[in-house]
Every structure is written in C-alpha cells, then in structure tokens.
Design an enzyme around this catalytic site. Structure first.
Site, PDB file in Angstrom:
ATOM      1  N   ASP A  98      -5.276 -16.601 -28.656  1.00 49.38           N
ATOM      2  CA  ASP A  98      -6.458 -15.748 -28.465  1.00 49.38           C
ATOM      3  C   ASP A  98      -7.163 -15.445 -29.789  1.00 49.38           C
ATOM      4  O   ASP A  98      -7.974 -14.530 -29.873  1.00 49.38           O
ATOM      5  CB  ASP A  98      -6.061 -14.450 -27.762  1.00 49.38           C
ATOM      6  N   CYS A 101      -3.328 -15.151 -32.980  1.00 52.92           N
ATOM      7  CA  CYS A 101      -1.972 -15.685 -32.929  1.00 52.92           C
ATOM      8  C   CYS A 101      -1.253 -15.631 -34.271  1.00 52.92           C
ATOM      9  O   CYS A 101      -0.067 -15.340 -34.307  1.00 52.92           O
ATOM     10  CB  CYS A 101      -1.961 -17.098 -32.370  1.00 52.92           C
ATOM     11  N   HIS A 278      -3.883 -23.150 -33.934  1.00 50.01           N
ATOM     12  CA  HIS A 278      -2.919 -22.234 -33.305  1.00 50.01           C
ATOM     13  C   HIS A 278      -1.577 -22.143 -34.035  1.00 50.01           C
ATOM     14  O   HIS A 278      -1.095 -23.123 -34.582  1.00 50.01           O
ATOM     15  CB  HIS A 278      -2.675 -22.675 -31.861  1.00 50.01           C
TER      16      HIS A 278
END
Lengths: 284, 261
Positions: A98, A101, A278
């Site tokens: 989101d 992270c 990510h």
C-alpha cells in the site's frame, strides 16, 4: 503517483479492475466531458487499493520460501534468485503493498526482535522518547506530533513488557489493527522527514530536480501511501541507528540476490526482500 | 458531548478527534468548530472572513466530514454560507497546491484545515471545480448577509466566534497554510468507504443531489454494464426504447403463434 506492485496471486484480479477502469473511462466521457484524466486514474487506483486491502493482511503470517518458488515457477531468472535466497533465509512475511510497506515491514521486524533483546530495547526506547522534542524543534506541529508519539510509545511500552506479558502474537495483532499500524507508520515517516531536514545539506544530493529537501519531505515522505526509496531507508536507518539489509530481487543479470546494507558497516538487524516497488520481511 | 459510550476510545482516530475537540473547545476570533452531539465524525465550524479582503466582516458556517481513516485521509469541508468563492453544499478537500489529495499529511489537523480555508478564500478561483468567481461587490454583499445566518443545530452563527485572539500560527505553520490548496472532489460519492456512511448516518442528501447528474450516472452505468450490457445510461434512452419495442414484438409474435396453433 503510487506504484503498487501487486503480488502474483492478485495479478489477475487487478488486471480485471484495470479493464473495468478503462471501460468506465470510455463510458464516462459520454456523460462527463470535464472529467480530467488524473481524476479517473485516481478513481481506478482507489479501487485497486480497496481490492488489495480486502485480500492482503497488513502484515502476513510467517511462510517458507517454497511459496516464492511456486510463485515464480517457469520464470528462470527469478527461479535462480529464489533458489539463492532460499539458501540464505529460512522464511518470510509478506506486507500489504500500500506504499507504506517499507515502514511497516521495518517496524514489525525490528520490534519483533526487541521483544527478545532487552539491551537494544532500552537504547531504542530512550531514543524514541526523546524523538518527539527534536521533531517539535524542527517545526512539526506539536499538537499532532504528540498524538502520534503517544501511540508510538504505547506500542513500544507494550513491547517492553517482554515476551511473557506481550507475546509475538499480540504484536502481530497490533500491526494488523489499521489504527495502530498506521500510527506507527506515520511516526516513522516523521522521524525520517526529521532526519532528512536536519541533515539537509547531505541529502540534497540525492534529490533529483530542483526540489528542496523540505519540499521533498512534504511531498514524498510525510504523506501516507507514498513509496519509499533508498533515501528514505538511508535516513530512517541513520536516525534510529538500526542496520537494514535489503535483498534485491529483480530482472538483473546476476544469479544472486544482491544485498545492500544501510547504513554501511553496521550489523543488519532487519532483513527485507525488495521486489520492484515492494518490501517484505525476511528471516535468516 | 458524551462519546465514551458510543465509540471505541482505544481507537487512535477516536482518541485523536476527542483531542482535537478539546483543543478547539475555546473559540477564537478566527474560528469556531465542534463535533455534532451525536457524531464525532461530523463537525460544524464557523470562520471569520479574512480582514482587508472582500470577505471582511463575513462569518462563514459549514460542515467538516471526517473519513473513518482520519487522520490518514483528509477531512472534507462543506460550506453552508453563500460566500461567492466556493460553491455551497459541495465537498472540498485539502492538498498541497498543485498536488493530489494524497499529499494530505496526517500531522495536519482540523485547525490547519480551517486556517488554510481562511487563507485560501481570497485566492482566485480560476474556474477550478467547486470554485466561484463572484465580483467583489457580490462577495461584499454576501459577507454582510452572512451575519444573519442561523444554523439549525448550532444557532446564530455570528455569535460563535469569540473576541479572544487566537494562538498565532508558528512560522512553519503559516508557511504550510499558504501551501495548502482546496478543491472540490470529482469522484462520485459512492466511491467513498462504506465506513463513512455508517458513521455518518446523516450523510447529506442535499450534497448528493447537488453533485450533479454526471456523477450519479457513472456508477449506475457501470452496474448496468455488468448486468445487462446493453442499457448503459439515460442518454441512451433511444436504445432502451428500441429494446423494449423489440421485446414487445417478440412477445406479440409468440402469443400469436400460440393462438394460431
């Protein structure tokens, strides 16, 4: 703009929302010629975000690296790297993609270790307790900084009770409570921003374009859901004096997952797996 | 204000709003704001028109709707008093000038939002959504008229501001306030989290009606795309009519066939 990298299992569904978005774009031009493209993109993003939050926990359960191997079955470049990773780490924990992270993965992994490490805990608690005043001195609004700091200290004090009175399970629960979890993220963002601004002469070199460090902080560090770059990691690890080792897994040539330590030369307490856009937590 | 029984006071958002309510308890000459008696996530406010502008002497009343994710997501401001700068009964939200609402910072607060609103009033509307560019005369006239406004839940608006001078903003705060821009939301109301609906049962009908036809049509048409796939909107009423006509013809033919056999 927030670039959300979506885990494989979500990929198909997201592609679906993507097409729905396109369809909407087409149909809405019929009714609303004023609608600007940015707004439509934002709407689509909100839908994707909603979908992700419904299917991925803020911080997931411990899982073996075998899952990762299955995920990349048939992809030679990644398979080789997963194999290399599996030789170095036992397990991993996924975090929700989101944009928060890095902060969430970092704080979870670190606080989890503090449950067992009294000495490091005392050092960190002291540093955290003093951090509020230095943020206020830098000009952050006292009223709200206090609010975030109070909740942050509440969590740290829970961790300080030790594993007998505050188990790893309870920490996990707290990190999956959106309220607490996001408050921790906000406070770490403030600490990161504070570090960048305090040492702005140094960090200015890392910022592209003619943005000042303060502008960069207001636009890329302090707002929620903004992704972290190297500069965020460098600043946070320096501010807390906690070492972070990031393992990079991308399409690069090397067959190994390259490690990068922040700040260099200090023992890495937290290990993170980076896949483009990510971060997840790794356990040696 | 007794929220203890109604909300989970352990929730950081509730704690935060109760703190803000406490901070803003004493009105100043610039602003007044408090949560509704039965809903911590909806506030009413009054701000003073900035001196030495067309809004001087005006008192502007409005509502603040707080999302369930507050303070992670920005509050929405809705002006009730006609002012000639912002449309009334339309959600406006804050962001750093030239950026998206995603640049809202959790360390801003309702006080920041109100100060930013005051500072933003005299800036030119330039035709952005939700902005009005009334003439100075019209704005001055509305400013005079604004003193008469009475809110059903708050009473006479002009009496809410106090004469006590507010805590002057710090240097950082005032530079921050100048950076903030306010802009109406374009997204359809339905896109908002369901949580907000739950927490704000009084979620306004008038706002929805004011938001205009186009925004209502979008989600509706989407739904139809998914289910029927033919009827897409009222602008396609011709197609719609044609379809019903064909259905009628087919039914007629089937009946005729049944009767003939």
């Amino acid at each position: 703009m927030l670039n959300v990298i979506v885990p494989r299992d979500l990929y198909d569904k997201t592609a679906l929302t993507g097409t729905m978005g396109d369809e909407k774009q087409v149909s809405s031009t019929t009714f609303d010629t004023d609608a600007n493209q940015d707004e439509l993109i934002m709407q689509q993003q909100r839908r994707i975000e909603k979908e992700i939050s419904e299917t991925t926990a803020l911080v997931g359960d411990l899982e073996g690296l075998g899952m990762l191997e299955d995920e990349y079955a048939g992809d030679d470049v990644y398979c080789q790297k997963v194999h290399d990773l599996a030789g170095k780490y036992k397990s991993m924990r996924r975090t929700r993609p989101d944009g928060n992270c890095f902060f969430r993965a970092f704080s979870y992994a670190y606080l989890e270790q503090l449950l067992e490490d009294r000495e490091e805990y005392e050092r960190f608690r002291d540093l955290a307790a003093k951090s509020k005043n230095s943020l206020v001195e830098l000009g952050f609004p006292q009223f709200t900084v206090e609010d975030f700091h109070d909740i942050f200290m509440e969590v740290i004090d829970h961790v300080g009770k030790g594993p007998t009175f505050f188990s790893q399970k309870e920490l996990h629960k707290m990190f999956n409570d959106q309220g607490y979890s996001d408050y921790i993220v906000v406070y770490l963002r403030l600490i990161t921003s504070g570090q960048l601004q305090r040492d702005s002469e140094f960090y200015q070199h890392f910022i592209e374009g003619d943005r000042s460090v303060a502008d960069f902080c207001h636009q890329e560090v302090e707002p929620m859901y903004k992704e972290s770059d190297h500069i965020h990691i460098i600043a946070l690890s320096a501010a807390l004096n906690v070492g972070v080792r990031v393992r990079y897994m991308d399409r690069g040539e090397a067959s190994e997952v390259i490690a990068h330590d922040f700040p260099e030369g200090i023992h890495p307490a937290v290990h993170l797996l980076y896949r483009p856009g990510h971060y997840d937590i790794l356990y040696p | 204000m007794d929220f203890e029984g109604k909300y989970n006071i352990k929730s950081p958002a509730v704690k935060r709003l109760m703190r803000e309510a406490c901070e803003l308890k004493e009105p100043t000459e610039e602003y007044w704001a408090h949560p509704l008696d039965d809903n911590l996530f909806e506030w009413h406010f009054t701000v003073q028109g900035p001196p030495a502008t067309d809004f001087e002497g005006g008192v502007y009343h409005g509502r603040i709707l707080l999302p369930a994710e507050y303070p992670m997501k920005p509050p929405n401001i809705i002006l009730i008093t006609p002012n000639g700068r912002f449309e009334t009964n339309k959600k406006i939200c804050l962001s750093i000038s030239g950026h998206h609402p995603e640049t809202w910072q959790p360390s801003w607060s309702i006080r920041t939002a109100l100060l930013a609103l005051i500072a933003f009033m005299p800036t030119p509307g330039n035709g952005t959504i939700g902005s009005l560019d009334y003439t100075p005369e019209e704005r001055q006239m509305l400013a005079r008229k604004s003193q008469m406004l009475e809110c059903p839940s708050c009473g006479k608006v002009v009496e809410q501001l106090s004469s006590s001078v507010s805590k002057p903003p710090t240097q950082e705060e005032s530079s921050l306030i100048r950076q903030i821009a306010l802009k109406a939301e374009e997204q359809p109301v339905e896109e908002e989290g369901e949580n907000e609906e739950e927490q704000q049962p009084s979620e306004d009908k008038p706002v929805r009606q004011r938001l205009g036809v186009s925004q209502h049509l979008q989600p509706q048409s989407q739904l139809q795309h998914a289910t029927v796939g033919v009827v897409s909107s009222t602008s396609d009423s011709y197609k719609n009519w044609l379809m019903w006509f064909l259905v009628a013809v087919i039914i007629f033919l089937i009946y005729r066939r049944l009767f003939l056999v």
